[in-house]
Scaffold this active site. Structure first.
Site, PDB file in Angstrom:
ATOM      1  N   GLU A 139       4.094  -6.198   3.644  1.00 37.49           N
ATOM      2  CA  GLU A 139       3.902  -5.577   4.958  1.00 37.49           C
ATOM      3  C   GLU A 139       5.093  -5.914   5.853  1.00 37.49           C
ATOM      4  O   GLU A 139       5.749  -6.945   5.675  1.00 37.49           O
ATOM      5  CB  GLU A 139       2.617  -6.129   5.620  1.00 37.49           C
ATOM      6  CG  GLU A 139       1.319  -5.606   5.029  1.00 37.49           C
ATOM      7  CD  GLU A 139       0.891  -4.262   5.619  1.00 37.49           C
ATOM      8  OE1 GLU A 139       1.686  -3.653   6.368  1.00 37.49           O
ATOM      9  OE2 GLU A 139      -0.228  -3.816   5.313  1.00 37.49           O
ATOM     10  N   ASP A 148      -0.169   4.315   1.041  1.00 40.53           N
ATOM     11  CA  ASP A 148      -0.505   5.326   2.059  1.00 40.53           C
ATOM     12  C   ASP A 148       0.212   5.060   3.373  1.00 40.53           C
ATOM     13  O   ASP A 148       0.759   3.978   3.603  1.00 40.53           O
ATOM     14  CB  ASP A 148      -2.022   5.379   2.285  1.00 40.53           C
ATOM     15  CG  ASP A 148      -2.580   4.085   2.852  1.00 40.53           C
ATOM     16  OD1 ASP A 148      -2.144   2.997   2.406  1.00 40.53           O
ATOM     17  OD2 ASP A 148      -3.437   4.160   3.745  1.00 40.53           O
ATOM     18  N   HIS A 186       0.839  -1.205   0.000  1.00 40.61           N
ATOM     19  CA  HIS A 186       0.000   0.000   0.000  1.00 40.61           C
ATOM     20  C   HIS A 186       0.872   1.252   0.000  1.00 40.61           C
ATOM     21  O   HIS A 186       1.967   1.263   0.588  1.00 40.61           O
ATOM     22  CB  HIS A 186      -1.004  -0.007   1.156  1.00 40.61           C
ATOM     23  CG  HIS A 186      -0.406  -0.024   2.530  1.00 40.61           C
ATOM     24  ND1 HIS A 186       0.022   1.108   3.177  1.00 40.61           N
ATOM     25  CD2 HIS A 186      -0.197  -1.056   3.388  1.00 40.61           C
ATOM     26  CE1 HIS A 186       0.461   0.781   4.379  1.00 40.61           C
ATOM     27  NE2 HIS A 186       0.348  -0.522   4.535  1.00 40.61           N
ATOM     28  N   GLU A 189      -4.865   1.779   2.768  1.00 37.35           N
ATOM     29  CA  GLU A 189      -4.915   0.557   3.573  1.00 37.35           C
ATOM     30  C   GLU A 189      -5.093   0.885   5.045  1.00 37.35           C
ATOM     31  O   GLU A 189      -5.598   0.068   5.799  1.00 37.35           O
ATOM     32  CB  GLU A 189      -3.617  -0.246   3.375  1.00 37.35           C
ATOM     33  CG  GLU A 189      -3.629  -1.638   4.025  1.00 37.35           C
ATOM     34  CD  GLU A 189      -3.129  -1.653   5.472  1.00 37.35           C
ATOM     35  OE1 GLU A 189      -3.328  -2.676   6.144  1.00 37.35           O
ATOM     36  OE2 GLU A 189      -2.538  -0.637   5.935  1.00 37.35           O
ATOM     37  N   GLU A 190      -4.658   2.097   5.441  1.00 38.56           N
ATOM     38  CA  GLU A 190      -4.630   2.427   6.878  1.00 38.56           C
ATOM     39  C   GLU A 190      -5.970   2.921   7.408  1.00 38.56           C
ATOM     40  O   GLU A 190      -6.072   3.254   8.596  1.00 38.56           O
ATOM     41  CB  GLU A 190      -3.558   3.505   7.151  1.00 38.56           C
ATOM     42  CG  GLU A 190      -2.126   3.086   6.810  1.00 38.56           C
ATOM     43  CD  GLU A 190      -1.550   2.052   7.787  1.00 38.56           C
ATOM     44  OE1 GLU A 190      -2.281   1.613   8.688  1.00 38.56           O
ATOM     45  OE2 GLU A 190      -0.370   1.698   7.623  1.00 38.56           O
ATOM     46  N   HIS A 194       3.548   2.863  12.705  1.00 39.22           N
ATOM     47  CA  HIS A 194       2.710   3.917  13.303  1.00 39.22           C
ATOM     48  C   HIS A 194       3.397   4.641  14.463  1.00 39.22           C
ATOM     49  O   HIS A 194       2.786   5.491  15.095  1.00 39.22           O
ATOM     50  CB  HIS A 194       1.347   3.377  13.780  1.00 39.22           C
ATOM     51  CG  HIS A 194       0.585   2.615  12.737  1.00 39.22           C
ATOM     52  ND1 HIS A 194      -0.699   2.187  12.947  1.00 39.22           N
ATOM     53  CD2 HIS A 194       0.915   2.203  11.487  1.00 39.22           C
ATOM     54  CE1 HIS A 194      -1.129   1.529  11.854  1.00 39.22           C
ATOM     55  NE2 HIS A 194      -0.149   1.542  10.965  1.00 39.22           N
TER      56      HIS A 194
END
Lengths: 356, 356
Positions: B158, B75, B73, B129-130, B332
């Site tokens: 990932e 984003d 992804h 995706e987030e 994150h």
């Protein structure tokens, strides 16, 4: 406004009940009714009258060996389309008929019609019983003029439907807390679930066998209840905190301290915080005026299970009981009413007890 | 803006990682990065390129017997004072370094530098995706262009810190409710306490023994957790309702229906409502490209314990695994970073696997 509590009205406790009901007196708005009550008491030469806010006290000074208090609150919960009063068959309908202007009527009727009772009597008509304690007239008198409350027995004319309910239970609230360690629920074994840990708290509540305690013939049944539970962080997180609020209603042979200690024992091993408590009140039915009252009324006393202002008297060392014509299950209801026969019975019983 | 993804940059996956990180691309703001990616893919003559929103798909058409997908992804979560990227020793710091622009860099580097892979390859660079599933680019492609996703294996880049994490657990949430009968706590025996009744629910959670299931050498450890509990009416009322939200994470040998049925069995006798669920994904490591991938990488696969987009591939019948250079525990985080060595290892491994 002419005082509706005329001498004729005062002679008949049923008529007097209606007249008192029709003077609207929602909590914090008791001036009109207190003025009327003070006025008629002041005109009775055998009474000495004092006032604090909208609380009126009147007493005989006959030099009797013992003194009793007859007390009732003047306020009601908010009117709910149920004023003025109406009469249907043998029922008076209206806000405050049961809780407790029929009781107030009994006391006011006796105050002005019985100049020479066998005990000295203190009549107490007080404000703001239905709202926060800080406004409660009985509470204010206890703080500012405790001498007004000296007596060997207090009868609170709260609705009991003609029964005698003596003393009252105490109450204590506590928070029982569990803690854990957060983790993602996809890896739940890395955490410690605080909600799961509350299972043991609930198990103890389930296993709890409440005492039944009989004092002076009154049976107090205790109870321990969870009243609130809360815990959780998010849908995918093992929660690290949970709490249960519990409420113990305890017989008056325990003090507040005893009750708190008891809770700590029940939840031994858990974090427990007492958040509030109020003491119970012993029935105190061995005082002579109480014994004579019970003989007069001829029914067995029962324990008062809720908390009422009798506890305020008990805190001052004055035995106290509830006795009134209203039906407690109708208090605060829009169809509140009182049976006319219960008013007449109550007046006759109190007269037999207090007449010389 | 000149495209920062120059041919020189594309040749080095470490340099490319930094360049991708420095194109800010918080979810719903992926146009700039998608434009740059589409541009370089379109210039590679061996790829046919398609676009849906800010999702870019490129594929070889070599007529190989098997096709694999490399997906990532574009984003990131919101920037947290951690852009532009910085390099300290052998670490690249910055938003998205681990989750998952280092993974995207591996795929993009291979896409433009490996014109003749041994399998046909579909490269998928997707948006959002987030955030909520309705915006997820992979989800949108699955709905609108499921043909783009035809393949024998999908590798989702990932962060796994270089491990192979195969399949994923499913998840189901349910509310378990108890009811009772209200009463005043002073007369608690007249009621039925719904919070006390939850004790049995918690006992079953406590007694629950989660399964451990091994599939294709991957061990899935299930878990059943209470994640929220709530009940209570007022401090003096025996409560008549309580609910516990539970979350079951289940191995992919159970379907969502099986998992719901299992919960109903665990909480037999209680009111239970399934509030949401998502299927797990079987590891599917017996497909030939997967077996060859595992041989190439030379480490044992492990089960993915959380829920990831591999489940979207699994729902389409495509075996999928997670493999990326980032450290999942840094995803994150404000100090998110990636090890340069892990990027180089990943690029070399994927090259060995895909080179003709």
């Amino acid at each position: 406004m002419a005082n509706p509590l005329t001498p004729d009205v005062l002679l008949d406790p049923v008529v007097l009940t209606r007249a008192l009901v029709d003077i609207e007196s929602v909590s914090r708005d008791e001036k009109a009714i207190a003025d009327c009550v003070e006025d008629v008491l002041s005109k009775a030469g055998h009474l000495s009258v004092r006032r604090l806010g909208n609380t009126v006290m009147a007493r005989t000074r006959l030099g009797r060996e013992q003194r009793v208090i007859l007390a009732g609150h003047l306020d009601t919960v908010p009117v709910n389309g149920n004023l003025p009063s109406t009469v249907v068959d043998d029922l008076i309908y209206g806000c405050g008929t049961s809780d407790m202007k029929s009781g107030v009527a009994l006391a006011l009727h006796l105050a002005v019609t019985l100049p020479d009772p066998r005990y000295d009597v203190t009549y107490l008509f007080y404000e703001a019983e239905e709202i926060e304690s800080e406004f409660n007239g009985l509470n204010l008198v206890a703080q500012e003029h405790p001498k007004w409350l000296r007596a060997d027995l207090a009868v609170l004319l709260e609705p009991t439907f003609g029964a005698v309910e003596a003393g009252c239970q105490g109450t204590v609230h506590a928070l029982v807390r569990t803690t854990g360690r957060r983790a993602h629920t996809a890896r739940s074994w890395r955490g410690t679930n605080a909600i799961h840990a509350v299972g043991e708290v609930l198990r103890r509540l389930d296993d709890y066998r409440a005492r039944t305690v009989t004092i002076d013939g009154c049976t107090y049944r205790e109870g321990l209840s969870a009243v609130r539970i809360a815990g959780g962080v998010a849908g995918n997180v093992v929660p690290d905190a949970c709490e249960v609020e519990v409420n113990l209603r305890f017989a008056p042979d325990r003090s507040e301290k005893d009750a708190a200690e008891h809770l700590r024992k029940v939840f031994d091993g858990f974090d427990l915080e007492i958040t509030d408590s109020a003491p119970g009140a012993m029935p105190g039915l061995d005082a002579a005026p109480a014994a004579e009252f019970l003989t007069t009324i001829g029914v067995e006393p029962a324990a008062k299970l809720g908390w009422t202002d009798v506890a305020r008297f008990a805190a001052l060392g004055i035995p106290a009981l509830n006795y009134g014509p209203g039906d407690p299950s109708l208090a605060h209801a829009p169809d509140e009413h009182v049976e006319i026969g219960k008013i007449r019975d109550g007046a006759a019983t109190l007269y037999r007890w207090l007449a010389p």
